[in-house]
Each structure stands twice: as C-alpha cells, then as structure tokens.
Design an enzyme around this catalytic site. Structure first.
Site, PDB file in Angstrom:
ATOM      1  N   ASP A  22       0.833  -1.211   0.000  1.00 42.37           N
ATOM      2  CA  ASP A  22       0.000   0.000   0.000  1.00 42.37           C
ATOM      3  C   ASP A  22       0.866   1.260   0.000  1.00 42.37           C
ATOM      4  O   ASP A  22       1.990   1.252   0.522  1.00 42.37           O
ATOM      5  CB  ASP A  22      -0.906  -0.033   1.238  1.00 42.37           C
ATOM      6  N   HIS A  39       2.647   3.574  -9.010  1.00 42.06           N
ATOM      7  CA  HIS A  39       2.431   2.143  -9.271  1.00 42.06           C
ATOM      8  C   HIS A  39       3.636   1.559 -10.017  1.00 42.06           C
ATOM      9  O   HIS A  39       4.033   0.414  -9.775  1.00 42.06           O
ATOM     10  CB  HIS A  39       1.141   1.938 -10.069  1.00 42.06           C
ATOM     11  N   SER A  68     -10.549  -6.849  -5.117  1.00 42.32           N
ATOM     12  CA  SER A  68     -11.829  -6.795  -5.841  1.00 42.32           C
ATOM     13  C   SER A  68     -12.520  -5.452  -5.600  1.00 42.32           C
ATOM     14  O   SER A  68     -13.342  -5.030  -6.414  1.00 42.32           O
ATOM     15  CB  SER A  68     -12.726  -7.955  -5.407  1.00 42.32           C
ATOM     16  N   ASP A  69     -12.178  -4.782  -4.510  1.00 47.01           N
ATOM     17  CA  ASP A  69     -12.752  -3.455  -4.262  1.00 47.01           C
ATOM     18  C   ASP A  69     -12.018  -2.354  -5.027  1.00 47.01           C
ATOM     19  O   ASP A  69     -12.519  -1.227  -5.126  1.00 47.01           O
ATOM     20  CB  ASP A  69     -12.734  -3.148  -2.759  1.00 47.01           C
ATOM     21  N   LEU A 133      11.174 -20.131  -4.656  1.00 46.30           N
ATOM     22  CA  LEU A 133      10.149 -19.284  -4.026  1.00 46.30           C
ATOM     23  C   LEU A 133       8.826 -19.531  -4.730  1.00 46.30           C
ATOM     24  O   LEU A 133       8.765 -19.630  -5.958  1.00 46.30           O
ATOM     25  CB  LEU A 133      10.526 -17.798  -4.182  1.00 46.30           C
ATOM     26  N   GLU A 202       1.176 -13.229  12.323  1.00 44.59           N
ATOM     27  CA  GLU A 202       1.677 -12.037  13.006  1.00 44.59           C
ATOM     28  C   GLU A 202       1.477 -10.861  12.052  1.00 44.59           C
ATOM     29  O   GLU A 202       1.585 -11.024  10.825  1.00 44.59           O
ATOM     30  CB  GLU A 202       3.170 -12.196  13.317  1.00 44.59           C
TER      31      GLU A 202
HETATM   32  C1  IPE Z   1      -1.441   0.288  -3.439  1.00 46.04           C
HETATM   33  O1  IPE Z   1      -1.240   1.642  -3.433  1.00 46.04           O
HETATM   34  C2  IPE Z   1      -1.670  -0.278  -4.819  1.00 46.04           C
HETATM   35  C3  IPE Z   1      -3.065  -0.676  -5.086  1.00 46.04           C
HETATM   36  C4  IPE Z   1      -4.042  -0.713  -4.206  1.00 46.04           C
HETATM   37  C5  IPE Z   1      -3.371  -1.075  -6.443  1.00 46.04           C
HETATM   38  P1  IPE Z   1      -2.456   2.649  -3.431  1.00 46.04           P
HETATM   39  O2  IPE Z   1      -2.831   2.937  -4.845  1.00 46.04           O
HETATM   40  O3  IPE Z   1      -3.564   2.154  -2.578  1.00 46.04           O
HETATM   41  O4  IPE Z   1      -1.797   3.927  -2.778  1.00 46.04           O
HETATM   42  P2  IPE Z   1      -2.474   4.933  -1.759  1.00 46.04           P
HETATM   43  O5  IPE Z   1      -3.007   4.125  -0.610  1.00 46.04           O
HETATM   44  O6  IPE Z   1      -3.574   5.641  -2.498  1.00 46.04           O
HETATM   45  O7  IPE Z   1      -1.366   5.833  -1.361  1.00 46.04           O
HETATM   46  C1  IPE Z   2      -5.427  -2.778  -0.330  1.00 47.16           C
HETATM   47  O1  IPE Z   2      -5.090  -1.420  -0.473  1.00 47.16           O
HETATM   48  C2  IPE Z   2      -5.313  -3.468  -1.632  1.00 47.16           C
HETATM   49  C3  IPE Z   2      -3.968  -3.540  -2.210  1.00 47.16           C
HETATM   50  C4  IPE Z   2      -2.862  -3.129  -1.658  1.00 47.16           C
HETATM   51  C5  IPE Z   2      -3.904  -4.133  -3.506  1.00 47.16           C
HETATM   52  P1  IPE Z   2      -6.199  -0.285  -0.630  1.00 47.16           P
HETATM   53  O2  IPE Z   2      -5.477   0.994  -0.693  1.00 47.16           O
HETATM   54  O3  IPE Z   2      -7.119  -0.624  -1.740  1.00 47.16           O
HETATM   55  O4  IPE Z   2      -7.011  -0.455   0.739  1.00 47.16           O
HETATM   56  P2  IPE Z   2      -7.947   0.547   1.545  1.00 47.16           P
HETATM   57  O5  IPE Z   2      -8.991   1.051   0.598  1.00 47.16           O
HETATM   58  O6  IPE Z   2      -7.065   1.651   2.030  1.00 47.16           O
HETATM   59  O7  IPE Z   2      -8.501  -0.275   2.664  1.00 47.16           O
HETATM   60 MG    MG Z   3      -4.086   2.397  -0.639  1.00 45.09          MG
END
Ligand code: IPE
Ligand code: IPE
Ligand code: MG
Length: 246
Positions: A22, A39, A68-69, A133, A202
């Site tokens: 994230d 990304h 999926s969300d 791996l 954990e």
């Molecule tokens: C994680 O980074 C990648 C995906 C969820 C595809 P984010 O795109 O969620 O980055 P933030 O949380 O908006 O910074």
């Molecule tokens: C979780 O990150 C999904 C991935 C890292 C692929 P999100 O950024 O989508 O999660 P929320 O919305 O902050 O919970």
């Molecule tokens: Mg995020």
C-alpha cells in the site's frame, strides 16, 4: 529434522509472508508525480522483494496487487494498473524462471481485460517447476469471496475437514498458513486479504510507502517477527518449523 537441501526444495517448509503493498499513490503525489508513477515504482519494489525473499527464509510470498474493491477506482487508474500487470507478465517471466520462482495468481480472472487471463496461464505454466520461491500474486482478490466460493463448492461435498476446506479456498493442496502479514503506508487494516490463511498470522505495520520497500525492510519485518512469541492458543512458544497447520 530436515536437511537444508530439503528445506530449500520445499517452499511449504519455509515461511509464508503476505504483503499488502500500500501507499503507491501517496508516495507519488507527495513527490508531485502522477499516481501511475507510484504504481510503476511499486513494480520495482516487487522485484527487489522477490529477489531478497528466498535468502531470508521465505518459501511463499503472497502479494496483494489489486483487490476486488479496487474496481471502484477511477477508470483511468484501473486501466493503468491492468496495463502494468500486462507488462509485468510479459517481461518478468524469464527472470522468474531464471531465479527458480514459481508464480501463481489468485483471485478472479473473468473480469480482467482481454488477454490477461491467458497471459497468467502462460506465466504459471512457464514457471511451474520453480522451487526457490512460490510467488502468489493476488489480483481481483477478495478473501471473503474466496471463502464464499469454497463454501458453495463444499456444499456438494458434505462434511469437510479444515484441510480440505482450506484447499478449496486457496486453490491448492496443503498451502502453508500465512506466518506474517506486512502492510506498508501506515494503514492498519487487512482490507479483505488472506482472512482464512492468516488466522494466526503475526501482523507488521510500517509507515514506509510500498515504493520505498526493499530487502532490508523485509529483513526488519522478519527480525521483528522472529522476536514474537507465537503460542497458537497454548502456553509455550512454537517455532516456525513446528507451526501446526490448521
Ligand atoms: C497500493 O497503493 C496499490 C493498489 C491498491 C493497487 P495505493 O494505490 O492504494 O496507494 P495509496 O493508498 O492511495 O497511497
Ligand atoms: C489494499 O489497499 C489493496 C492492495 C494493496 C492491492 P487499498 O489501498 O485498496 O485499501 P484501503 O482502501 O485503504 O482499505
Ligand atoms: Mg491504498
């Protein structure tokens, strides 16, 4: 007692680490860059971690790449993420084969843009003999959906053991439960990731954004993990090699 060679050949005898990758968007916008650049930098971090993991006792690495969300995001961002996925599958397979990495993808495949599902099948076939791996990438993944789908299939079977139900959820036989779940970017939630497999995982949260993650950060997370005492409901510490599955 297994020999080091046997441990090396059997990913299930080594740790299973899950990572919620994230913070790509925030990393980029704080630098005045587009979220897409975040990304892209995230893909570099995947490369670093996949390379570092085997030497740190990790046999299975499950990376949360697209939930999926995440379809709720603006269309342009979803398209860019799918483009990156296509790029990764097209360009990374040779390196995965060279490094003995077996790739499998978990999650739904029927909603992915044209050509991606078949690229996944090809990448899985090309890397199927890797033993250094087991890399699992979660795409269009929801742990609750995985459990729900397994329950629907289990209905026909009748009485099921935890082991067989777990195999229906994970899509493979005898996958090791996840030992450690890492989430970057300071968020402290699971966002529907590995809810069954992570029953005794954990949890490690770091403020570092995913594009800043690397082998040293993985080593820090694992060092913290090894300082934890895992008891699985009992009163004595259980070492990773003795962890009861299910
Ligand atoms: C994680 O980074 C990648 C995906 C969820 C595809 P984010 O795109 O969620 O980055 P933030 O949380 O908006 O910074
Ligand atoms: C979780 O990150 C999904 C991935 C890292 C692929 P999100 O950024 O989508 O999660 P929320 O919305 O902050 O919970
Ligand atoms: Mg995020």
């Amino acid at each position: 007692m297994q020999s080091n060679v046997a441990l090396k050949l059997d990913p299930a005898a080594r740790l299973h680490v899950g990572i919620i990758m994230d913070g790509n968007g925030r990393w980029a916008t704080r630098r005045g860059l587009s979220r897409l650049r975040g990304h892209e930098a995230g893909v570099e971090a995947i490369r670093r971690v996949v390379e570092a993991a085997p030497d740190q006792g990790v046999g299975t690495l499950t990376l949360y790449a697209f939930s999926s969300d995440n379809w709720r995001r603006p269309k342009a961002e979803v398209t860019a993420l799918m483009g990156l996925l296509r790029f990764y599958l097209a360009n990374e397979v040779a390196a995965l084969v060279r490094n003995g990495v077996r790739l499998t993808v978990i999650g739904r495949r029927d909603r992915l843009p044209d050509g991606i599902a078949s690229a996944i099948t090809r990448a899985e076939a090309a890397t199927s003999s890797g033993t250094t791996l087991h890399l699992r990438i979660a795409i269009d993944y929801s742990a609750r959906d995985a459990i729900l789908n397994a329950a629907a299939r289990a209905g026909a079977v009748g009485q099921l053991s935890r082991e067989s139900f777990a195999d229906l959820i994970t899509g493979e036989a005898g996958l090791r439960d996840v030992d450690l779940i890492i989430r970057t970017s300071g968020e402290k939630r699971l966002s529907d990731f590995l809810l069954w497999e992570g029953a005794y995982a954990e949890l490690h949260f770091t403020d570092r954004m995913w594009p800043e993650f690397d082998g040293d950060a993985l080593a820090d997370a694992l060092a913290a993990f090894h300082r934890r005492e895992r008891r699985f409901g009992g009163l004595t510490a259980i070492a990773p090699a003795e962890v009861p599955n299910l």
